[in-house]
Design a protein around this motif. Structure first.
Motif, mmCIF file in Angstrom:
data_model
loop_
_atom_site.group_PDB
_atom_site.id
_atom_site.type_symbol
_atom_site.label_atom_id
_atom_site.label_comp_id
_atom_site.label_asym_id
_atom_site.label_seq_id
_atom_site.Cartn_x
_atom_site.Cartn_y
_atom_site.Cartn_z
ATOM 1 N N LEU B 70 0.853 -1.195 0.000
ATOM 2 C CA LEU B 70 0.000 0.000 0.000
ATOM 3 C C LEU B 70 0.890 1.246 0.000
ATOM 4 N N SER B 71 0.494 2.203 -0.809
ATOM 5 C CA SER B 71 1.281 3.444 -0.882
ATOM 6 C C SER B 71 0.917 4.348 0.296
ATOM 7 N N ASP B 72 1.600 5.485 0.402
ATOM 8 C CA ASP B 72 1.348 6.416 1.506
ATOM 9 C C ASP B 72 -0.107 6.868 1.529
ATOM 10 N N ASN B 73 -0.671 7.028 0.312
ATOM 11 C CA ASN B 73 -2.078 7.457 0.297
ATOM 12 C C ASN B 73 -3.039 6.263 0.147
ATOM 13 N N ASN B 74 -2.560 5.100 0.657
ATOM 14 C CA ASN B 74 -3.440 3.921 0.743
ATOM 15 C C ASN B 74 -3.908 3.357 -0.591
ATOM 16 N N ARG B 75 -3.060 3.480 -1.608
ATOM 17 C CA ARG B 75 -3.404 2.835 -2.872
ATOM 18 C C ARG B 75 -2.552 1.583 -3.025
ATOM 19 N N ARG B 76 -3.096 0.604 -3.850
ATOM 20 C CA ARG B 76 -2.351 -0.614 -4.105
ATOM 21 C C ARG B 76 -1.227 -0.259 -5.082
ATOM 22 N N ALA B 77 0.000 -0.547 -4.694
ATOM 23 C CA ALA B 77 1.123 -0.178 -5.558
ATOM 24 C C ALA B 77 2.142 -1.293 -5.591
ATOM 25 N N LYS B 78 2.875 -1.367 -6.705
ATOM 26 C CA LYS B 78 3.869 -2.423 -6.841
ATOM 27 C C LYS B 78 5.226 -1.825 -6.474
ATOM 28 N N TYR B 79 5.861 -2.440 -5.479
ATOM 29 C CA TYR B 79 7.149 -1.938 -4.997
ATOM 30 C C TYR B 79 8.286 -2.791 -5.542
ATOM 31 N N TYR B 80 9.308 -2.121 -6.030
ATOM 32 C CA TYR B 80 10.480 -2.830 -6.549
ATOM 33 C C TYR B 80 11.630 -2.704 -5.566
ATOM 34 N N ARG B 81 12.475 -3.730 -5.534
ATOM 35 C CA ARG B 81 13.674 -3.648 -4.711
ATOM 36 C C ARG B 81 14.820 -4.328 -5.454
ATOM 37 N N LEU B 82 16.042 -3.976 -5.042
ATOM 38 C CA LEU B 82 17.213 -4.587 -5.659
ATOM 39 C C LEU B 82 17.394 -5.999 -5.110
ATOM 40 N N THR B 83 17.713 -6.911 -5.999
ATOM 41 C CA THR B 83 18.097 -8.241 -5.515
ATOM 42 C C THR B 83 19.616 -8.250 -5.371
ATOM 43 N N THR B 84 20.153 -9.332 -4.810
ATOM 44 C CA THR B 84 21.612 -9.446 -4.689
ATOM 45 C C THR B 84 22.262 -9.328 -6.056
ATOM 46 N N ALA B 85 21.627 -10.014 -7.037
ATOM 47 C CA ALA B 85 22.159 -9.947 -8.407
ATOM 48 C C ALA B 85 22.138 -8.501 -8.887
ATOM 49 N N GLY B 86 21.067 -7.793 -8.544
ATOM 50 C CA GLY B 86 20.945 -6.395 -8.959
ATOM 51 C C GLY B 86 22.062 -5.551 -8.369
ATOM 52 N N ARG B 87 22.349 -5.762 -7.083
ATOM 53 C CA ARG B 87 23.415 -4.989 -6.431
ATOM 54 C C ARG B 87 24.759 -5.231 -7.097
ATOM 55 N N LYS B 88 25.029 -6.509 -7.370
ATOM 56 C CA LYS B 88 26.313 -6.841 -8.008
ATOM 57 C C LYS B 88 26.408 -6.166 -9.368
ATOM 58 N N THR B 89 25.329 -6.263 -10.138
ATOM 59 C CA THR B 89 25.329 -5.664 -11.468
ATOM 60 C C THR B 89 25.545 -4.158 -11.372
ATOM 61 N N LEU B 90 24.855 -3.555 -10.415
ATOM 62 C CA LEU B 90 24.992 -2.098 -10.253
ATOM 63 C C LEU B 90 26.444 -1.731 -9.954
ATOM 64 N N ALA B 91 27.065 -2.504 -9.061
ATOM 65 C CA ALA B 91 28.464 -2.224 -8.713
ATOM 66 C C ALA B 91 29.354 -2.327 -9.948
ATOM 67 N N ALA B 92 29.150 -3.396 -10.707
ATOM 68 C CA ALA B 92 29.972 -3.592 -11.904
ATOM 69 C C ALA B 92 29.745 -2.479 -12.910
ATOM 70 N N GLU B 93 28.486 -2.111 -13.067
ATOM 71 C CA GLU B 93 28.143 -1.083 -14.043
ATOM 72 C C GLU B 93 28.686 0.276 -13.613
ATOM 73 N N THR B 94 28.608 0.561 -12.297
ATOM 74 C CA THR B 94 29.099 1.845 -11.787
ATOM 75 C C THR B 94 30.593 1.971 -12.084
ATOM 76 N N GLU B 95 31.294 0.877 -11.824
ATOM 77 C CA GLU B 95 32.739 0.913 -12.035
ATOM 78 C C GLU B 95 33.062 1.119 -13.507
ATOM 79 N N ARG B 96 32.315 0.366 -14.348
ATOM 80 C CA ARG B 96 32.532 0.481 -15.783
ATOM 81 C C ARG B 96 32.241 1.913 -16.245
ATOM 82 N N TRP B 97 31.136 2.439 -15.717
ATOM 83 C CA TRP B 97 30.717 3.788 -16.105
ATOM 84 C C TRP B 97 31.766 4.814 -15.694
ATOM 85 N N THR B 98 32.272 4.664 -14.480
ATOM 86 C CA THR B 98 33.277 5.613 -13.994
ATOM 87 C C THR B 98 34.502 5.596 -14.895
ATOM 88 N N ARG B 99 34.946 4.370 -15.209
ATOM 89 C CA ARG B 99 36.131 4.273 -16.063
ATOM 90 C C ARG B 99 35.870 4.895 -17.417
#
Lengths: 897, 111
Positions: B70-99
Motif C-alpha cells: 500500500l502506498s502512503d495514500n493507501n493505494r495498491r502499488a507495486k514496490y520494486y527492490r534490488l536483488t543481490t544480483a541487482g546490487r552486483k550488477t549495479l556495482a559492476a556497471e558503476t565501475e565500468r561507467w566511472t572508467r
C-alpha cells in the motif's frame, strides 16, 4: 548486445535467469487475469499519482489528467509491451486459439460429435487392427536373433506345394556344418497327457537335440533339452510351457523333477519354457504344453513308420541357425548342391527341393501365409478406408461450417486480423478437434483389441496370446489419423480464411454458386462410388461366409478321442473298441461314424497316387468308418458307401470324390477302376463316387478339391479319431451320453473337444464373417457419412443463397415456386453427380475384383438403386433447406444480412 | 541499425539509473520516476511510460524483486527492490561507467 545484460550473464549465468523468466511467465500464464489486473493497476497508480501531483501544483483536474497522460506516453501500448514481455511469443496466440477451439467445440455439441465420433471410432479400429497385424506378422516369436535363423521346407514345383520335411532331409541340413551352426527338426502332435489323475489331450512339440540351441531359447527355469536327451534309449524328459506351469504347477520350482505321463510313458520335467514362447509356427494347432525329445516319438506312437530313414515320411518342420555372416541365399545354394548328390530320392517330380526361408517369413506354414497376410491386409484396408471416410466427413463438415462463419471471419479481417492469423486460428481449432478424436480413440482401440482377442481366428491363424493394446500401433494410427485429418482441414481453412479477407463485410457470394454446385456434384459422385463398391464387397464376403459346404453340419456332435492310447493298444483291440463304441453310440442316436480328420481341416495331408508309371500325384485323403457319408449327408453319386465289411480281411477299397475322379479318369465312371497308393502293396478298387465337399476353411482354397476316402478299418496304424454323431435334436444334449459311453468303453482314452460340427464350421468361417462384418460396418458408416455430406453441402449451397430466396419472396414470388426451383436445381446437380459417379463406381469395383479373389460384379439393380437413392438425397436436401429458408420472414433474413 | 544502438545505449543508461535509485530503499514506479528526474535534474527525462518496460525487464532478469503493497495514500502499488544480483550488477556497471566517463573526459580534454 546490451552491455548490461552481458555483465549480468557473466555474474549469474544463463540457467538462473532462464528459470526466473520461465517462472514469471508461467505465473503470468496461469494467473492471467491477476497479471493483467496488476499491469493495469501499476500503470493506473502511476497516472493517478502524477495527476494528484499536478493538481497539487495547482492545475485544474481535467488539465492535470491530460498532462499526466501526455507525460506518460501511450498507456495502452505500454501495457501491451508489458504483457508481451511475460508472454510466450508465438505460443501466446496459440494458447488463445486452443482455448477458442475448445469453446467452439463446447458451443456446438452437434457439430463436435458428428466430427469427432466417426474419426475416433475409425482411428481406434485402425489402431486395433494394426496391433493385430503387428502381433501376427511382426512381433518377435521369442526366437533369439531371428535374422540368423532360416526355416526349411520341402517344395514341389510340380504341384506348387510346400510340404513338411523328412528326417533324412534334416540330416542333410544338419551336415552342412560349414554354414549351419545348429539345425533342428520338430513336430507338433496332440497326445494323451496325465499329470496326476485323469487323461487330457494336450499339444506337445517333439524336437531334436539342437532345438533349443537353434532357436536360441533359454528356459525360465531348469535346463533346455540337449543332444544327449535325443539319443536312442535316453530317459524321457520334457519342458513344460509357462502357461501350464502357472495354471497346474502354481509356478512352483518343485515342478523340476516331477513326473507326468504322455501316452502312458512317464516323463521327467527338467525345465519351464519362457513365458512368451509358443513355438516357431503360429498356425499349427494350439500352443504346445510340452516340449520333449523326438527320439521318444517311436515309443509314444508305436505305429509310426520308420521315419528316420524314409524320405517319403514327411512330417517334420525344420529350422537352422546360420553361422555368423552366412545368408539364407547361401544356405539355399548349399541345399541345392546337396540335393543333386542324392540320386536315389524316391520323391518324383522335377525340381523337388528343400527351400530355405528367412525366419520372419516362417511364422506360418508357407502355404497358409498368403491367405493370412491377405486377410490381414483386407482388414487393414477396410479400417484405413474408415479413417479416410471419417476425414472426408470432417472436411465436409468444416466446409459446411465455413458458411456459417463467413460473417465472423469477415469481422475479424475487418478489425485487422491478417490472413495468416485467421488461418492459424482455423488450423489450431481443427487440431483441437482432431486431438479430441485421438484422445477418444484410445478407449476405442483398447475395446476393439479386447474384442479381437476373443475372436477365434483358428483357421487363419491361431489366437495370438498377449494381444494387448499396443501403444506403438495406437501412435501410428493416431499419427496417420492426425495427418490425414489435418490435411482434410487445410482446404476448408483456406476457404474460410479466404472468405474473410476477399469479401468485404457486406459482399455477397452469389457469384460462386457454380462452384458450390460442383461440390455437391462431387459429393454425390464419391458417395455413389463408396455405396456401390461397399455393397459389392460386403455381399461377396457374406456369400463366401455362407458358401456351400457340401455336407450338412447341423445336428452333428463331434468329439475327439484316442482309444489307441497313443498307439499302445494293439490294432485288433483298437478296431474292437472302435466298433463297440460305434455300436453303443448308434443305439443312442440316429447315426455315428468315425473319421481321422474333421471337416473343415487346416492340415493338408496327402497320399501319393499313381497316375502313370512312375508318376505320382499327391491327393488329400481321409480315413473314415462306415456311415460317414450318411452322417454328413454327403451324396454317393455312383457305386456304394464304405461298409462295415471293408476291413483288414477284405479287399482294399476307396471312395473318390467327383474332383478326384475328374482328375484321375476324366469323363469316365471311376467305379470299378483301381488306383495305387505309394507305400501300399496292392491296388485299391474304387467302389464309390461321392459328391465334392469343402475340405478346407473358406478363403484358403478352391471350393472343390480332389479327395480320397479310405476305410478306417483298413488302416494299419491306430491313432486318434473324431466321432461324428447325428442327432435329431440339439446335438449338445447328447454330449453327456457320449462322454459316458466313451468313459465306459475306453477309460484310458481322453475324449476332448466335444462340440457341434456347426461350431467347428463356424470357426472356419469366422474370419471371413469378421471381415464381412467389418466391411459392412465401415460401408454403413461410409454411406451414412456420404449421405450426411450430401445433405450438408446441398444445404450449404442453398443457405448461401438465402438472400436470393428472400429477395425473390419479398418481391412477390410464390414461396412454393422458389422452393421448387431450388429443389429442381438440387435434382439436376444430383443427376450430374450420378453421371460422374457411375463410371467411378464401376472403376472401384474393378479395382476390388483385381485385388480380392471372388468379388462379384455390380449388377444393374444395385447401380440403379444406388443412383436413385443419392439423387433423391440431393433433391431432398435442397428441398429441405430451401423450404426452411422460405418459411422465415424475408424481411428478417434481409435485416440480418 | 543506428537507431537500435542509440536505443540500447539509452536503455542501458535507464537500467542503471533505475538500479541506482533503488539502492537505499524499495520504491514503486512513480517514486522511481520522480527520483530519477530529481537526481538528474530533469536532464534525462524520458516518457514516463518507458520506465515500466525497463522495470519489468529487470525483474525478469532477476535484478529486481517486487511485491505489492500500500502506498502512503493507501493505494495498491507495486514496490520494486534490488536483488543481490541487482546490487552486483549495479556495482559492476558503476565501475565500468566511472572508467568510461573518465576516459571520455580525458579525450574531451575536460579532466
Amino acid at each position: 548486445m546490451d552491455p548490461h545484460e552481458r555483465g549480468h550473464r557473466a555474474s549469474h549465468g544463463n540457467g538462473l535467469m532462464r528459470f526466473n523468466v520461465f517462472k514469471l511467465r508461467w505465473r503470468a500464464l496461469f494467473h492471467r487475469r491477476q497479471f493483467e489486473q496488476d499491469v493495469d493497476d501499476e500503470l493506473a497508480f502511476h497516472l493517478a499519482m502524477r495527476r494528484e501531483k499536478l493538481s497539487g501544483d495547482g492545475m485544474e483536474n481535467s488539465a492535470a489528467r491530460s498532462a499526466a497522460h501526455a507525460r506518460f506516453g501511450n498507456r495502452a501500448r505500454t501495457g501491451e509491451i508489458l504483457r508481451e514481455m511475460r508472454g510466450w511469443g508465438l505460443l501466446e496466440p496459440l494458447w488463445q486459439d486452443v482455448h477458442f477451439g475448445l469453446r467452439q467445440l463446447r458451443l456446438n455439441p452437434g457439430f463436435s460429435s458428428a466430427a469427432i465420433l466417426p474419426l475416433a471410432l475409425a482411428i481406434g479400429c485402425a489402431a486395433a487392427i494394426l496391433t493385430l497385424t503387428d502381433a501376427v506378422l511382426f512381433r518377435p516369436t521369442g526366437v533369439k536373433d531371428p535374422s540368423r535363423v532360416a526355416a526349411v521346407y520341402s517344395f514341389s514345383p510340380a504341384t506348387n506345394r510346400y510340404l513338411s520335411d523328412s528326417y533324412p532331409d534334416f540330416r542333410d541340413v544338419h551336415s552342412l556344418s560349414e554354414l549351419v551352426d545348429s539345425a533342428a527338426a520338430y513336430l507338433r502332435t496332440s497326445a494323451n497327457i496325465r499329470l496326476t489323475t485323469g487323461a487330457e489331450s494336450m499339444n506337445t512339440e517333439l524336437v531334436t537335440g539342437d532345438y533349443f540351441r537353434a532357436a536360441g531359447i533359454a528356459p525360465t527355469l531348469g535346463r533346455p533339452l540337449i543332444p544327449e536327451d535325443d539319443r536312442p534309449g535316453a530317459a524321457p524328459v520334457a519342458l513344460v510351457s509357462y502357461a501350464l506351469w502357472e495354471s497346474r504347477y502354481q509356478s512352483s520350482a518343485s515342478v523340476l523333477g516331477s513326473v507326468f505321463w504322455m501316452n502312458g510313458l512317464s516323463f521327467t520335467i527338467v525345465g519351464v519354457m519362457p513365458r512368451d514362447y509358443q513355438g516357431m509356427l503360429l498356425d499349427w494347432g494350439g500352443a504346445p504344453s510340452f516340449w520333449a525329445p523326438l527320439t521318444q516319438f517311436g515309443r509314444l506312437f508305436p505305429g509310426v513308420p520308420d521315419y528316420q530313414n524314409r524320405r517319403e515320411v514327411q512330417m517334420l518342420m525344420m529350422l537352422a541357425r546360420l553361422r555368423p555372416g552366412v545368408s539364407v541365399t547361401q544356405l539355399q545354394a548349399a541345399l541345392d548342391v546337396a540335393a543333386s548328390r542324392i540320386p536315389a530320392d524316391p520323391r518324383s517330380g522335377p525340381g523337388y527341393r528343400l527351400l530355405a526361408l528367412p525366419a520372419a517369413e516362417a511364422r506360418f506354414f508357407p502355404a497358409y501365409r498368403a491367405a493370412t497376410v491377405r486377410f490381414l491386409w483386407m482388414l487393414l484396408a477396410v479400417s484405413l478406408a474408415a479413417v479416410a471416410i471419417a476425414c472426408f466427413n470432417l472436411a465436409n463438415l468444416l466446409l459446411a461450417r465455413s458458411a456459417a462463419r463467413h460473417h465472423e471471419m469477415r469481422t475479424r479481417a475487418a478489425v485487422g486480423a491478417s490472413r495468416v492469423r485467421l488461418l492459424q486460428q482455423l488450423v489450431v481449432e481443427h487440431a483441437v478437434l482432431v486431438g479430441c478424436a485421438c484422445a477418444l480413440s484410445v478407449p476405442v482401440a483398447i475395446a476393439v483389441t479386447d474384442w479381437l482377442r476373443t475372436v477365434q481366428f483358428t483357421y487363419v491363424f491361431r489366437p495370438v496370446l498377449n494381444l494387448t493394446a499396443d501403444w506403438r500401433a495406437l501412435g501410428i494410427g493416431m499419427a496417420a489419423g492426425l495427418f490425414t485429418a489435418v490435411l482434410a482441414g487445410v482446404a476448408p481453412a483456406i476457404q474460410t480464411a479466404h472468405s474473410g479477407i476477399a469479401c468485404g463485410l457486406k459482399a455477397g457470394r452469389a457469384s460462386r454458386a457454380g462452384l458450390r454446385d460442383l461440390f455437391v456434384c462431387g459429393q454425390v459422385a464419391c458417395a455413389l462410388a463408396v455405396l456401390v463398391s461397399a455393397t459389392v464387397l460386403t455381399k461377396t464376403l457374406h456369400d463366401t461366409g455362407n458358401a456351400r459346404l457340401g455336407y450338412e453340419a447341423r445336428g452333428v456332435l463331434i468329439g475327439s478321442l484316442d482309444v489307441s492310447n497313443g498307439g499302445t493298444v494293439s490294432r485288433d483291440d483298437f478296431f474292437r473298441l472302435d466298433r463297440t463304441l460305434l455300436n453303443e453310440v448308434r443305439s443312442q442316436s440316429s447315426g455315428a461314424a468315425l473319421a481321422w480328420q474333421v471337416l473343415p481341416t487346416t492340415t493338408r495331408t496327402t497320399l501319393d497316387v499313381q497316375v502313370a508309371p512312375e508318376v505320382w500325384k499327391p491327393l488329400p485323403f481321409n480315413w473314415v468308418s462306415d456311415g460317414y457319408f450318411d452322417v454328413l449327408r454327403i451324396p454317393i453319386l455312383e457305386g456304394r458307401d464304405i461298409l462295415p465289411a471293408d476291413d483288414f480281411h477284405s479287399q482294399p477299397v476307396v471312395v473318390v470324390n467327383r474332383s478326384a475322379a475328374a482328375l484321375l479318369w476324366p469323363g469316365e465312371n471311376p467305379v470299378g477302376r483301381h488306383l495305387r497308393i505309394r507305400q501300399e502293396q496292392v491296388d485299391r478298387e474304387v467302389v464309390g463316387l461321392a459328391e465334392d465337399v469343402r475340405l478346407h476353411p473358406l478363403g484358403q482354397s478352391e471350393p472343390a478339391e480332389p479327395c480320397l476316402f479310405l476305410p478306417l478299418f483298413q488302416r494299419s496304424a491306430p491313432t486318434g479319431l473324431t466321432i461324428h454323431v447325428r442327432t435329431p435334436g440339439n446335438p449338445l444334449q447328447l454330449a453327456g451320453t457320449l462322454r459316458q459311453i466313451a468313459a465306459r468303453i475306453a477309460p484310458d482314452a481322453a475324449l476332448s473337444s466335444v462340440r457341434t460340427l456347426e461350431e467347428q464350421v463356424e470357426t472356419g468361417v469366422q474370419p471371413m464373417r469378421v471381415a464381412a462384418q467389418a466391411t459392412a460396418a465401415v460401408s454403413a458408416l461410409g454411406i451414412a457419412l456420404a449421405l450426411a455430406g450430401i445433405f450438408a453441402s446441398a444445404a450449404y449451397r442453398v443457405t448461401q443463397q438465402k438472400k436470393e430466396i428472400s429477395i425473390r419472396i419479398a418481391i412477390g414470388a410464390q414461396p412454393a415456386r422458389v422452393v421448387w426451383s431450388f429443389a429442381a436445381r438440387g435434382l439436376w446437380v444430383g443427376v450430374l453427380g450420378a453421371c460422374i459417379g457411375l463410371p467411378l463406381a464401376l472403376w472401384g469395383v474393378s479395382l476390388l475384383r483385381a485385388a480380392i479373389v471372388g468379388v462379384g460384379v455390380a449388377g444393374p439393380f444395385l447401380l440403379g438403386t444406388a443412383t436413385v437413392t443419392l439423387v433423391v438425397a440431393a433433391f431432398a436436401a435442397a428441398f429441405a433447406a430451401a423450404s426452411r429458408i422460405a418459411r422465415v420472414q424475408p424481411a428478417d433474413v434481409l435485416r440480418v444480412q | 541499425m543506428g537507431k537500435t544502438k542509440e536505443g540500447d545505449l539509452l536503455q542501458g543508461t535507464l537500467d542503471m539509473l533505475i538500479l541506482k535509485s533503488l539502492v537505499r530503499e524499495h520504491k514503486h514506479g512513480y517514486a522511481i520516476a520522480e527520483s530519477i528526474a530529481a537526481a538528474s535534474e530533469d536532464a534525462l527525462r524520458v516518457e514516463e511510460g518507458a520506465l515500466y518496460p525497463a522495470l519489468h525487464r529487470l525483474e525478469l532478469k532477476g535484478l529486481l524483486g517486487s511485491e505489492w503493497g500500500l502506498s502512503d495514500n493507501n493505494r495498491r502499488a507495486k514496490y520494486y527492490r534490488l536483488t543481490t544480483a541487482g546490487r552486483k550488477t549495479l556495482a559492476a556497471e558503476t565501475e565500468r561507467w566511472t572508467r568510461m566517463s573518465a576516459a571520455i573526459a580525458r579525450v574531451m580534454g575536460t579532466a
